[in-house]
Design a protein around this motif. Structure first.
Motif, PDB file in Angstrom:
ATOM      1  N   ASP A  17       1.110  -1.257  -0.017  1.00 45.18           N
ATOM      2  CA  ASP A  17       0.066   0.057   0.142  1.00 45.18           C
ATOM      3  C   ASP A  17       0.808   1.248  -0.140  1.00 45.18           C
ATOM      4  O   ASP A  17       0.225   2.249  -0.273  1.00 45.18           O
ATOM      5  CB  ASP A  17      -0.841   0.094   1.308  1.00 45.18           C
ATOM      6  CG  ASP A  17      -2.028  -0.869   1.045  1.00 45.18           C
ATOM      7  OD1 ASP A  17      -2.389  -1.527   0.133  1.00 45.18           O
ATOM      8  OD2 ASP A  17      -2.776  -1.501   2.318  1.00 45.18           O
ATOM      9  N   LEU A  18       2.006   1.064   0.307  1.00 47.79           N
ATOM     10  CA  LEU A  18       3.066   2.198   0.710  1.00 47.79           C
ATOM     11  C   LEU A  18       3.856   2.286  -0.919  1.00 47.79           C
ATOM     12  O   LEU A  18       4.229   3.846  -1.205  1.00 47.79           O
ATOM     13  CB  LEU A  18       3.936   2.238   1.544  1.00 47.79           C
ATOM     14  CG  LEU A  18       4.753   3.395   2.150  1.00 47.79           C
ATOM     15  CD1 LEU A  18       3.985   4.571   2.196  1.00 47.79           C
ATOM     16  CD2 LEU A  18       5.602   3.101   3.398  1.00 47.79           C
ATOM     17  N   VAL A  19       4.420   1.281  -1.455  1.00 47.29           N
ATOM     18  CA  VAL A  19       5.439   1.752  -2.433  1.00 47.29           C
ATOM     19  C   VAL A  19       4.832   2.399  -3.750  1.00 47.29           C
ATOM     20  O   VAL A  19       3.617   2.386  -4.007  1.00 47.29           O
ATOM     21  CB  VAL A  19       6.069   0.452  -2.997  1.00 47.29           C
ATOM     22  CG1 VAL A  19       6.856  -0.437  -1.833  1.00 47.29           C
ATOM     23  CG2 VAL A  19       4.993  -0.608  -3.531  1.00 47.29           C
ATOM     24  N   GLY A  20       5.567   3.182  -4.607  1.00 41.68           N
ATOM     25  CA  GLY A  20       5.362   3.697  -5.610  1.00 41.68           C
ATOM     26  C   GLY A  20       4.407   5.043  -5.315  1.00 41.68           C
ATOM     27  O   GLY A  20       4.891   5.928  -4.547  1.00 41.68           O
ATOM     28  N   GLU A  21       3.396   5.134  -6.062  1.00 43.53           N
ATOM     29  CA  GLU A  21       2.520   6.319  -6.031  1.00 43.53           C
ATOM     30  C   GLU A  21       2.005   6.836  -4.480  1.00 43.53           C
ATOM     31  O   GLU A  21       2.015   8.151  -4.480  1.00 43.53           O
ATOM     32  CB  GLU A  21       1.140   6.471  -6.859  1.00 43.53           C
ATOM     33  CG  GLU A  21       0.488   7.554  -6.975  1.00 43.53           C
ATOM     34  CD  GLU A  21      -0.518   7.645  -7.854  1.00 43.53           C
ATOM     35  OE1 GLU A  21      -1.397   8.387  -8.142  1.00 43.53           O
ATOM     36  OE2 GLU A  21      -0.285   6.876  -9.104  1.00 43.53           O
ATOM     37  N   PRO A  22       1.480   5.909  -3.638  1.00 42.09           N
ATOM     38  CA  PRO A  22       1.192   6.356  -2.230  1.00 42.09           C
ATOM     39  C   PRO A  22       2.324   6.904  -1.423  1.00 42.09           C
ATOM     40  O   PRO A  22       2.150   8.073  -0.855  1.00 42.09           O
ATOM     41  CB  PRO A  22       0.950   5.007  -1.549  1.00 42.09           C
ATOM     42  CG  PRO A  22       0.429   4.184  -2.825  1.00 42.09           C
ATOM     43  CD  PRO A  22       1.328   4.449  -3.886  1.00 42.09           C
ATOM     44  N   SER A  23       3.528   6.420  -1.599  1.00 37.88           N
ATOM     45  CA  SER A  23       4.546   7.067  -0.909  1.00 37.88           C
ATOM     46  C   SER A  23       5.013   8.456  -1.475  1.00 37.88           C
ATOM     47  O   SER A  23       5.481   9.480  -0.813  1.00 37.88           O
ATOM     48  CB  SER A  23       5.968   6.123  -0.576  1.00 37.88           C
ATOM     49  OG  SER A  23       6.214   5.684  -2.028  1.00 37.88           O
ATOM     50  N   TYR A  24       4.882   8.669  -2.631  1.00 35.14           N
ATOM     51  CA  TYR A  24       5.016   9.940  -3.550  1.00 35.14           C
ATOM     52  C   TYR A  24       4.144  10.812  -3.009  1.00 35.14           C
ATOM     53  O   TYR A  24       4.360  12.029  -2.709  1.00 35.14           O
ATOM     54  CB  TYR A  24       5.049   9.550  -5.211  1.00 35.14           C
ATOM     55  CG  TYR A  24       5.672  10.677  -5.927  1.00 35.14           C
ATOM     56  CD1 TYR A  24       6.655  10.690  -6.494  1.00 35.14           C
ATOM     57  CD2 TYR A  24       4.625  12.020  -6.110  1.00 35.14           C
ATOM     58  CE1 TYR A  24       7.015  11.857  -7.260  1.00 35.14           C
ATOM     59  CE2 TYR A  24       5.016  13.022  -6.919  1.00 35.14           C
ATOM     60  CZ  TYR A  24       6.409  12.781  -7.462  1.00 35.14           C
ATOM     61  OH  TYR A  24       6.743  14.031  -8.178  1.00 35.14           O
ATOM     62  N   ALA A  25       2.713  10.392  -2.905  1.00 31.50           N
ATOM     63  CA  ALA A  25       1.750  11.245  -2.545  1.00 31.50           C
ATOM     64  C   ALA A  25       1.751  11.942  -1.018  1.00 31.50           C
ATOM     65  O   ALA A  25       1.413  12.954  -0.879  1.00 31.50           O
ATOM     66  CB  ALA A  25       0.263  10.683  -2.605  1.00 31.50           C
ATOM     67  N   TYR A  26       2.163  10.956  -0.273  1.00 27.65           N
ATOM     68  CA  TYR A  26       2.217  11.410   1.448  1.00 27.65           C
ATOM     69  C   TYR A  26       3.628  12.364   1.221  1.00 27.65           C
ATOM     70  O   TYR A  26       3.382  13.469   2.128  1.00 27.65           O
ATOM     71  CB  TYR A  26       2.341  10.171   2.017  1.00 27.65           C
ATOM     72  CG  TYR A  26       0.792   9.827   2.515  1.00 27.65           C
ATOM     73  CD1 TYR A  26       0.437  10.224   3.550  1.00 27.65           C
ATOM     74  CD2 TYR A  26       0.476   8.539   1.892  1.00 27.65           C
ATOM     75  CE1 TYR A  26      -0.736   9.934   4.196  1.00 27.65           C
ATOM     76  CE2 TYR A  26      -0.894   8.177   2.363  1.00 27.65           C
ATOM     77  CZ  TYR A  26      -1.550   8.732   3.329  1.00 27.65           C
ATOM     78  OH  TYR A  26      -2.489   8.333   3.783  1.00 27.65           O
ATOM     79  N   ALA A  27       4.628  12.026   0.780  1.00 21.41           N
ATOM     80  CA  ALA A  27       5.888  12.906   0.799  1.00 21.41           C
ATOM     81  C   ALA A  27       5.468  13.981  -0.103  1.00 21.41           C
ATOM     82  O   ALA A  27       5.782  14.966   0.724  1.00 21.41           O
ATOM     83  CB  ALA A  27       6.987  12.085  -0.043  1.00 21.41           C
ATOM     84  N   SER A  28       4.812  14.093  -1.017  1.00 22.49           N
ATOM     85  CA  SER A  28       4.509  15.420  -1.787  1.00 22.49           C
ATOM     86  C   SER A  28       3.467  16.314  -0.793  1.00 22.49           C
ATOM     87  O   SER A  28       3.367  17.636  -0.791  1.00 22.49           O
ATOM     88  CB  SER A  28       3.680  15.237  -2.953  1.00 22.49           C
ATOM     89  OG  SER A  28       4.596  14.530  -3.792  1.00 22.49           O
TER      90      SER A  28
END
Length: 470
Positions: A17-28
């Motif tokens: 649930d975290l790798v890729g787009e989700p981690s990008y979204a939360y960091a952004s």
């Protein structure tokens, strides 16, 4: 439904649930909140040693570059070392770590230049998340500035504060497993005079929980200490913000006991602890003891308030052993600067130094505290609305009296995080809903381990019956 959720310290969830787009979204979203406040133009990124952390840190770096931040890569290092480096550089920071949870899970811990983000910061990140998700650019490789010296600066923090012979004469087993601090701990303890034996190194991730000990870890520690050649065994959780220590007989010491010993050794004036910490703290002679909800953001907020109220020296610690130093402290002719985030190295060094200074074994040092015994457990698969209704009923005095009558009468009640009930003969029982999972947690304290376990068994059974009946 995504498993990602802010808990007591940072965002956590399944790797899938975290790798890729989700981690990008939360960091952004985090970088959006920093930029909106006119914040830092640089970010320090670190990671633990679990399998997914390197890839996720690259994704966070890409998000930072897209947001206009200069990326500083601190590599694999303890979370408190990352926080120290961020403070030094007046930068924000992101630590990729799942702390003590298994390898199929991971997380992100966010820092402003001044330290850990607050609960209001978490709310702001979630609010900014929708904006970030609606316009997420493709993940791309981001240029970074390597900063390998961050780990050395963290090590030198303790070499500069403690004498080089402070641990002389001690033989310490460092259970290395997959802790990101495994080599640092061995090097530091040796530099402070101890004889060090590194044991149990693992190339796969080992989920060390400093509160809920796995049976295989307990067995490994007891076997390692059975030879009688070591004065102590030390290790940490995955990102080295929580310590684990066993005495010369292989008995694992409670995290709040390590915090208590450390605070006394440092001469701390005011201590801040969550309601789950043992009651021996109030008997330890501190000028002031402040209790909070569970979670380092709450401990930090109260430490800051204590400083504003004029406390000379302030520290906080949690039942998991993580120690937060809220003010500079003087150790003879040396100064240990404040580091208001959970740290595993300081309580390890200070507890060993306390035993060495008093020329006693760890077991004797701890026994002198008369800290009693604690136990904890949980009821899994209890939705938040069910645990909330249960706790609400216990808030009614008449209902609480009837519920608790089989084990005693309430002497005092603390309702700031669940409900903590003081009984007679030094016993307490505490129910609270988990902040990370659908479960009800129960914590007990008594004068003996057997009594604490008996009270825990009753508490879990009584809560389960109550929840089912209603």
């Amino acid at each position: 439904m995504s498993s990602l959720k802010f808990g007591t310290s940072g965002l956590r969830g399944l790797v899938t649930d975290l790798v890729g787009e989700p981690s990008y979204a939360y960091a952004s979203a985090f970088f959006r909140t920093i930029a909106a406040d006119g914040g830092e133009g640089a970010v320090v990124i670190g990671r633990d040693l679990r399998a997914s952390s390197l890839g996720i840190s690259a994704t966070v770096a890409a998000a930072a570059t897209a947001a206009g931040f200069r990326v500083i890569d601190a590599g694999a290092l303890p979370t408190p070392a990352l926080a120290l480096e961020a403070m030094r550089q007046s930068a924000c920071a992101v630590m990729v770590t799942g702390s003590h949870i298994p390898d199929d899970r991971n997380g992100l811990k966010f820092y402003r230049a001044a330290g850990e983000i607050t609960k209001s910061d978490e709310t702001a990140i979630v609010a900014a998340l929708t904006l970030a998700e609606s316009a997420t650019p493709p993940v791309r490789t981001a240029p970074v500035v390597p900063q390998p010296e961050a780990l050395a600066r963290y090590r030198d923090r303790y070499r500069d504060a403690f004498p080089a012979d402070v641990l002389a004469g001690l033989h310490i087993a460092v259970y290395q497993q997959s802790s990101v601090a495994r080599d640092l701990l061995s090097e530091l303890l040796a530099a402070l005079g101890a004889r060090v034996s590194a044991i149990g190194r693992s190339e796969t991730f080992v989920p060390i929980d400093t509160e809920a000990h796995r049976s295989e870890d307990v067995a490994f520690i007891r076997e390692a200490m059975a030879s009688g050649t070591f004065d102590a065994l030390v290790t940490t959780d995955g990102d080295a913000d929580r310590p684990l220590m066993a005495d010369e007989a292989g008995q694992i010491l409670r995290g709040d006991v390590l915090g208590l010993v450390t605070a006394r050794h440092l001469g701390i004036d005011t201590v801040v602890v969550p309601v789950t910490a043992g009651s021996a703290i109030e008997r330890a002679g501190f000028r002031q003891v402040v209790r909070t909800k569970v979670g380092s953001p709450f401990v930090i907020a109260e430490m800051e308030q204590a400083r504003r109220d004029g406390a000379e020296s302030v520290a906080g610690f949690e039942a998991n052993g993580g120690f937060l130093l809220g003010s500079d402290v003087r150790l003879a002719d040396r100064v240990l600067p404040a580091l208001p985030t959970r740290d595993a190295v300081l309580p390890i060094v200070a507890t060993l130094a306390a035993a060495r200074t008093r020329k006693v074994r760890l077991s004797v040092l701890v026994a002198a505290l008369d800290a009693g015994a604690t136990a904890s457990g949980r009821l899994p698969n209890i939705p938040a609305e069910r645990s909330g209704a249960f706790l609400a009923r216990l808030s009614e005095a008449a209902h609480l009296g009837a519920f608790i009558r089989p084990v005693g009468a309430p002497q005092a009640v603390d309702r700031q995080d669940g409900i903590r009930i003081e009984l007679d003969e030094g016993r307490t029982i505490h129910f609270r809903a988990s902040g990370n999972a659908p479960e009800l947690r129960c914590y007990t304290e008594a004068r003996s381990a057997a009594d604490a376990q008996d009270l825990l068994r009753w508490g879990l059974a009584a809560a389960s019956t109550e929840i089912v009946d209603y």
